[in-house]
Design an enzyme around this catalytic site. Structure first.
Site, PDB file in Angstrom:
ATOM      1  N   LYS A   1       0.808  -1.226   0.000  1.00 58.44           N
ATOM      2  CA  LYS A   1       0.000   0.000   0.000  1.00 58.44           C
ATOM      3  C   LYS A   1       0.845   1.281   0.000  1.00 58.44           C
ATOM      4  CE  LYS A   1      -3.482  -0.792  -0.599  1.00 58.44           C
ATOM      5  NZ  LYS A   1      -3.932  -1.414  -1.889  1.00 58.44           N
TER       6      LYS A   1
ATOM      7  N   ARG B   1       5.388   4.887   2.906  1.00 52.77           N
ATOM      8  CA  ARG B   1       4.283   5.833   3.090  1.00 52.77           C
ATOM      9  C   ARG B   1       4.028   5.951   4.587  1.00 52.77           C
ATOM     10  NH1 ARG B   1      -1.646   4.079   0.721  1.00 52.77           N
ATOM     11  NH2 ARG B   1      -2.714   6.088   0.919  1.00 52.77           N
TER      12      ARG B   1
ATOM     13  N   LYS C   1      -6.802   1.462  -6.532  1.00 58.48           N
ATOM     14  CA  LYS C   1      -5.720   2.372  -6.131  1.00 58.48           C
ATOM     15  C   LYS C   1      -6.314   3.753  -5.939  1.00 58.48           C
ATOM     16  CE  LYS C   1      -2.991  -1.033  -6.860  1.00 58.48           C
ATOM     17  NZ  LYS C   1      -2.406  -1.791  -5.772  1.00 58.48           N
TER      18      LYS C   1
ATOM     19  N   ARG D   1      -8.426   4.325  -3.052  1.00 58.55           N
ATOM     20  CA  ARG D   1      -9.752   4.105  -2.448  1.00 58.55           C
ATOM     21  C   ARG D   1     -10.043   5.188  -1.403  1.00 58.55           C
ATOM     22  NH1 ARG D   1      -7.866  -1.660  -1.954  1.00 58.55           N
ATOM     23  NH2 ARG D   1      -9.235  -2.935  -3.241  1.00 58.55           N
TER      24      ARG D   1
HETATM   25  N1  LIG Z   1      -0.890   7.784  -9.260  1.00 58.64           N
HETATM   26  C1  LIG Z   1      -1.546   7.052  -8.357  1.00 58.64           C
HETATM   27  N2  LIG Z   1      -2.783   6.588  -8.611  1.00 58.64           N
HETATM   28  C2  LIG Z   1      -3.433   5.862  -7.683  1.00 58.64           C
HETATM   29  N3  LIG Z   1      -2.920   5.513  -6.485  1.00 58.64           N
HETATM   30  C3  LIG Z   1      -1.680   5.950  -6.203  1.00 58.64           C
HETATM   31  C4  LIG Z   1      -0.951   6.733  -7.109  1.00 58.64           C
HETATM   32  N4  LIG Z   1       0.240   7.025  -6.546  1.00 58.64           N
HETATM   33  C5  LIG Z   1       0.241   6.452  -5.348  1.00 58.64           C
HETATM   34  N5  LIG Z   1      -0.920   5.818  -5.130  1.00 58.64           N
HETATM   35  C6  LIG Z   1      -1.222   5.104  -3.888  1.00 58.64           C
HETATM   36  O1  LIG Z   1      -0.925   3.743  -4.067  1.00 58.64           O
HETATM   37  C7  LIG Z   1      -1.619   3.075  -3.019  1.00 58.64           C
HETATM   38  C8  LIG Z   1      -1.624   1.597  -3.290  1.00 58.64           C
HETATM   39  O2  LIG Z   1      -0.321   1.148  -3.082  1.00 58.64           O
HETATM   40  P1  LIG Z   1       0.263  -0.159  -3.754  1.00 58.64           P
HETATM   41  O3  LIG Z   1       0.145  -0.060  -5.224  1.00 58.64           O
HETATM   42  O4  LIG Z   1       1.639  -0.331  -3.228  1.00 58.64           O
HETATM   43  O5  LIG Z   1      -0.702  -1.266  -3.199  1.00 58.64           O
HETATM   44  S1  LIG Z   1      -0.450  -2.831  -3.178  1.00 58.64           S
HETATM   45  O6  LIG Z   1       0.378  -3.129  -2.009  1.00 58.64           O
HETATM   46  O7  LIG Z   1       0.166  -3.211  -4.426  1.00 58.64           O
HETATM   47  O8  LIG Z   1      -1.808  -3.395  -3.010  1.00 58.64           O
HETATM   48  C9  LIG Z   1      -2.976   3.728  -3.006  1.00 58.64           C
HETATM   49  O9  LIG Z   1      -3.494   3.624  -1.713  1.00 58.64           O
HETATM   50  P2  LIG Z   1      -5.011   3.952  -1.343  1.00 58.64           P
HETATM   51  O10 LIG Z   1      -5.172   5.435  -1.591  1.00 58.64           O
HETATM   52  O11 LIG Z   1      -5.150   3.629   0.086  1.00 58.64           O
HETATM   53  O12 LIG Z   1      -5.881   3.134  -2.225  1.00 58.64           O
HETATM   54  C10 LIG Z   1      -2.682   5.165  -3.446  1.00 58.64           C
HETATM   55  O13 LIG Z   1      -2.775   6.099  -2.410  1.00 58.64           O
END
Ligand SMILES: Nc1ncnc2c1ncn2[C@@H]1O[C@H](COP(=O)(O)OS(=O)(=O)O)[C@@H](OP(=O)(O)O)[C@H]1O
Length: 387
Positions: A143, A224, A349, A351
């Site tokens: 995440k 993060r 991504k 949420r």
């Molecule tokens: N450009 C862009 N678009 C969408 N989301 C973005 C982006 N950059 C960073 N993030 C953040 O990435 C979070 C998900 O992290 P991961 O990809 O490492 O998740 S996972 O571990 O593979 O499930 C996801 O976490 P959540 O916001 O909690 O859904 C996002 O905050």
């Protein structure tokens, strides 16, 4: 003297007989159909389902199980056949302009597409380049923003990455290095092979295993704020199992005393300093790069600049590749790799997180603060989570 009406048939063409006309229309239709099929291939069959759909936990459209299934159950044979059908010799003959080394792949990472990620490693025409073990791995954190980083990096022509998470150094190690290598996309000289599996960062055995594969592997960790991270982690679990206990009840061992339940894995993941200590037993800190998950959102080009430097690559990915999508609330790519269309990550991504009581958040901040301080000290970077 012949009349004018008699002279006409000699100069005007006769209308086509119906049968011939029908045949002509049929031929035209099949020609158009074939053109459409090739067009569809060129557009990477974006709307077609992959050859294998298995219900499984899905991360941004990539299915870990797909890999497992492809590799077992005659998967190799099937994959080879599909490769040949979809991307084999006829393809490269027909479209020689898609040159060697031109990044070209079937999957741009949109969650709501259903293509099989394994095909990703097959898109370089067969026989061109070779499959190599990764020289760089995004090892965490869950995440943290790992998918965004990988998707952004893929637009670099010198990076080829497997889309799905291989989970080799944690769950699939027993399958051996050949299995792992076979998952990788083909690369040409000078191209870097990459993968991402965020759980490596918290896997005790992972550092020694990666080091045994390659002492020189470059390791990237997207970190993060551990408080936001744990909420994000909880949000993900909640989206799959709405009946889980509340965030508060999972967080606290004792709500009255404010004792945090460190046996909850989502809490443990955020103790970055502890996990990093384990990695430093096998890798020098200089071989690791810590990317700020927060800056990846506020300044993607800046973080990507650091990553390209770390990988020894030309800074090709710059701010001209990104735009901020107001609806999504995140930076997106102006053009996804192998496509001319803008591309945002899928709906898993970014949420919306549930509201957590400020006192609970405060208590978590206090809990993580000493670990964060230690982590800043170890990495020489202040990530700004403590205010
Ligand atoms: N450009 C862009 N678009 C969408 N989301 C973005 C982006 N950059 C960073 N993030 C953040 O990435 C979070 C998900 O992290 P991961 O990809 O490492 O998740 S996972 O571990 O593979 O499930 C996801 O976490 P959540 O916001 O909690 O859904 C996002 O905050």
């Amino acid at each position: 003297m012949p009349s004018a009406s008699m002279a006409l048939p000699a100069t005007l063409p006769e209308p086509l007989p119906r049968g011939i006309f029908r045949k002509f229309v049929l031929m035209l239709c099949s020609l158009l159909m074939s053109l459409y099929v090739f067009y569809c291939l060129a557009e990477q069959c974006q709307n077609l389902p992959g050859p294998l759909i298995q219900a499984s936990e899905q991360e941004e459209g990539y299915r870990e199980l797909d890999i497992t299934i492809w590799q077992s159950l005659e998967g190799k044979k099937l994959l080879q056949k599909t490769k040949e059908q979809r991307w084999g010799a006829p393809w490269s003959r027909l479209f020689p302009s898609i040159g060697v080394g031109t990044p070209f792949r079937a999957h741009t990472g949109a969650e709501n597409t259903h293509r099989t990620p394994m095909l990703e490693s097959t898109l370089t025409p067969l026989g061109e380049g070779s499959k190599n073990l990764p020289q760089a791995i995004i090892i965490g954190v869950k995440k943290g923003g790992t998918r965004a980083l990988l998707e952004f990096l893929r637009i670099h022509p010198d990076i080829r990455a497997v889309g799905a998470e291989p989970h080799f150094f944690d769950r699939n190690y027993h399958k051996g290095l050949d299995w792992y290598r076979d998952l990788m996309p083909r690369t040409l000289d000078g191209q870097i092979t990459m993968e991402k599996t965020p759980s490596y960062f918290v896997t005790k055995e992972a550092p020694a295993r990666i080091s045994a594969m390659s002492k020189d592997a470059k390791l990237i960790v997207v970190v993060r704020d551990p408080v936001t991270r744990v909420i994000s982690d909880y949000t993900q679990t909640l989206s799959k199992r709405p009946d889980i206990p509340t965030f508060e009840s999972l967080t606290f061992k004792n709500r009255t005393t404010g004792l945090i339940d460190i046996s909850w894995s989502a809490i443990q993941i955020g103790i970055y300093a502890k996990h990093l200590e384990n990695w430093l037993l096998d890798f020098p800190i200089g071989q690791m790069l810590f990317v700020s998950g927060e800056r990846l959102i506020t300044d993607p080009a800046g973080e990507l600049g650091r990553v390209q430097d770390f990988l020894g690559l030309k800074r090709i990915i710059t701010d001209k590749h990104f735009y901020f999508n107001k609806t999504k609330g995140f930076p997106c790519l102006k053009k996804a790799e192998g496509s001319s269309k803008p591309h945002c990550l899928g709906k898993t991504k970014g949420r919306t997180h549930p509201d957590i009581h400020p006192k609970v958040v405060q208590r978590l901040r206090e809990f993580y603060r000493p670990f964060n301080m230690k982590f800043y000290q170890m990495t020489g970077q202040d990530f700004g989570w403590d205010y």
